[in-house]
Design a protein around this motif. Structure first.
Motif, short mmCIF file in Angstrom:
data_model
loop_
_atom_site.label_atom_id
_atom_site.label_comp_id
_atom_site.label_asym_id
_atom_site.label_seq_id
_atom_site.Cartn_x
_atom_site.Cartn_y
_atom_site.Cartn_z
N ALA A 105 0.89 -1.10 0.17
CA ALA A 105 -0.11 -0.04 -0.10
C ALA A 105 0.85 1.34 0.11
CB ALA A 105 -0.89 0.06 1.28
N LEU A 106 0.59 2.12 -0.82
CA LEU A 106 1.03 3.24 -0.86
C LEU A 106 0.37 4.57 -0.25
CD1 LEU A 106 2.38 3.64 -4.65
CD2 LEU A 106 4.01 3.61 -2.86
N VAL A 107 0.82 4.97 0.67
CA VAL A 107 0.08 6.20 1.76
C VAL A 107 1.10 7.29 1.84
CG1 VAL A 107 -0.99 4.09 2.85
CG2 VAL A 107 0.84 5.18 3.80
N GLY A 108 0.11 8.37 2.12
CA GLY A 108 1.00 9.71 2.40
C GLY A 108 0.10 10.71 2.33
N ARG A 109 0.37 11.93 2.80
CA ARG A 109 -0.50 12.90 2.50
C ARG A 109 -0.33 13.28 1.03
NH1 ARG A 109 2.74 17.45 2.17
NH2 ARG A 109 5.17 17.48 3.03
N GLY A 122 -4.73 10.34 -0.59
CA GLY A 122 -4.03 11.22 0.39
C GLY A 122 -4.61 11.31 1.74
N LEU A 123 -3.85 11.05 2.77
CA LEU A 123 -4.46 10.85 4.12
C LEU A 123 -4.27 12.55 4.67
CD1 LEU A 123 -2.72 7.66 5.53
CD2 LEU A 123 -5.03 8.16 4.75
N ARG A 124 -5.41 12.93 5.01
CA ARG A 124 -5.55 14.30 5.61
C ARG A 124 -6.99 14.47 6.00
NH1 ARG A 124 -6.18 18.80 0.71
NH2 ARG A 124 -7.95 17.90 -0.53
N VAL A 125 -7.29 15.62 6.99
CA VAL A 125 -8.43 15.99 7.43
C VAL A 125 -9.15 16.67 6.31
CG1 VAL A 125 -9.56 17.15 9.04
CG2 VAL A 125 -7.93 16.02 9.65
N VAL A 175 5.36 4.35 3.14
CA VAL A 175 4.81 5.66 3.64
C VAL A 175 5.75 6.92 2.98
CG1 VAL A 175 4.52 7.55 5.59
CG2 VAL A 175 4.63 4.93 5.86
N VAL A 176 4.91 7.62 1.89
CA VAL A 176 5.77 8.21 0.94
C VAL A 176 5.76 9.89 1.41
CG1 VAL A 176 5.69 9.20 -1.44
CG2 VAL A 176 4.98 7.06 -1.01
#
Length: 462
Positions: A221-225, A274-277, A302-303
């Motif tokens: 899994a590629l994750v990151g903001r 992208g992980l963000r609020v 985690v990119v």
């Protein structure tokens, strides 16, 4: 199985040759109708060139090579005919329609292999190996499937089943003919025998980790903001522009899945949102899916953007994967010289990963390709020893692994009962269950519902 089945045995679409397969007692009679000759009797295992004719007008539909396999010396154990036509979808459909008109029935998924199992031509594990060989993604997976297809599972299980059956016979005899308990020496001998069987079963089951890796591969899994270059890295690893890449944050809202190979290990790569609020309803759903994907992945990449200072979002994402297998990827190293030429690359990576000194780190540029090979090596490095550690045959099917584990547990329980002097009747329950579980692997004791479930995963023409 009184009816005769028909199916296309080659993939749909245009090709040089398309093979139609029939199996059943009426196969030869149906082929006679297709060629318009009631006396047509091809020699078994000899290819014969004949015209397929339209029944009403008698005009030729195609010229085909017909091969007849006489029962019981065929794949299914029934009369089988293979018709090799030119690979036009129109022609193939016409021939199949004519076969159906003359009494055949369309085959279900895996029905040819199911008939082979039912007629004793192959066992269930060998049939599953055919499916796995067709679906193999690497040569390593193909080789394991060929070994299983040649009956290696049955060969490995036979002595275990024989030894287990011998132990059962001793206990059954004691139950029937001996009023007193088993002699202590005989009990100790039984415990020793059962312990050896259990060790062998567990040894076979322990190969599943390597076997599953070779067969199914690794979920990454590629994750990151947003805007750290996940989609660009996704495309770079695949070597194609699969994901849409823009400078707009939140471009990727749903997951993208693609497969590729690194070092003979299949990789299932997942690009996540992208992980963000955010207040965007659709993006919120994508972020939630990203978090679930992280939990299910074998490895999380985690990119982070090496051209920007680490921020609270980066730190939060890193903390969220602390307990998961992960790799920190510093992307956009091609921009470091432009943004801050005074900071060296290795120092930059350590700064980005502050507080995560034990985490593996790789620096890459999805744009220039720099560091991509090192990233690929880092991705498979935790798994390569597992894939290469299994010498000989590996268990690659989760069903087989489950049944082996259950067998070992049943034998262990029976051993404990013997040690505690519990009645032979109770001891035998676990041994009979273990023997049944081993039989389910090769199909000796498998229920009809289980067979239906297994063969539903096969392609139609096999």
């Amino acid at each position: 199985m009184p009816d005769t089945i028909v199916a296309l045995a080659t993939p749909l679409g245009r090709s040089g040759i398309g093979v139609i397969r029939l199996s059943g007692s009426d196969s030869l009679q149906i082929v006679r109708a297709l060629v318009g000759d009631e006396t047509f009797t091809p020699s078994p295992r000899v290819a014969t060139l004949r015209k397929i004719v339209e029944p009403e007008k008698g005009e030729p539909t195609d010229e085909a090579v017909i091969t007849y396999f006489k029962a019981p010396n065929s794949f299914t154990g029934e009369d089988v005919v293979e018709i090799s036509c030119h690979g036009s979808p129109v022609v193939l459909r016409q021939v199949i329609d004519q076969a159906l008109f003359n009494g055949a029935r369309l085959a279900g998924p895996g029905e040819f292999s199911l008939r082979a199992v039912a007629n004793g031509r192959i066992d269930l594990s060998e049939a599953e190996a055919i499916r796995d060989l067709i679906n193999a993604q690497t040569m390593a997976a193909a080789k394991q499937s060929v070994r299983q297809m040649s009956g290696e599972v049955s060969h490995l299980l036979k002595p275990l089943k024989d030894d287990l059956l011998s132990a059962i016979v001793i206990l059954e005899s004691a139950l029937e003919f001996v009023e007193d308990d088993l002699p202590e020496a005989q009990t100790e001998s039984l415990i020793s025998t059962l312990s050896k069987i259990q060790t062998s079963v567990l040894g076979l089951a322990s190969t599943f980790k390597a076997g599953r890796l070779i067969r199914d591969g690794v979920r990454i899994a590629l994750v990151g903001r947003p805007n750290v270059g996940k989609s660009s890295l996704f495309n770079a690893l695949l070597g194609s522009d699969r994901a849409i890449v823009t400078d707009i944050a939140g471009t990727t809202r749903d997951q993208l899945h693609e497969r590729f190979i690194i070092g003979d290990i299949p990789i299932s790569l997942i690009d996540t949102a992208g992980l963000r609020v955010t207040d965007d309803v659709i993006e919120i759903i994508g972020v939630e899916r990203s978090r679930r994907t992280m939990a299910d992945a074998d490895l999380v990449l985690v990119v982070m953007d090496s051209s920007e200072a680490i921020n609270d979002e980066d730190v939060a994402i890193c903390k969220s994967v602390e307990d998961l297998p992960h790799l920190l990827v510093s992307n956009k190293i091609d921009k470091i010289a432009l943004s801050d030429p005074g900071i060296g690359e290795s120092e930059r990576v350590l700064n980005l990963a502050g507080g995560f000194e034990r985490s593996a780190k790789v620096s890459v540029s999805a744009t220039t390709g720099e560091g991509l090979e090192q990233l690929k090596e880092a991705i498979v490095e935790p798994f390569s020893p597992v894939a290469l550690s299994g010498e000989g045959f590996l268990i690659s099917d989760a069903r087989h692994h489950d049944l082996l584990t259950r067998t070992a547990n049943e034998i262990d329980e029976s051993i404990n009962h013997l040690k505690n002097g519990i009645s032979e009747e109770i001891v035998l329950i676990g041994l009979h269950n273990g023997l049944r579980f081993l039989g389910e692997i090769t199909g000796e004791t498998t229920t009809e519902d289980m067979l239906t479930k297994i063969f539903s995963t096969f392609c139609i023409g096999k």
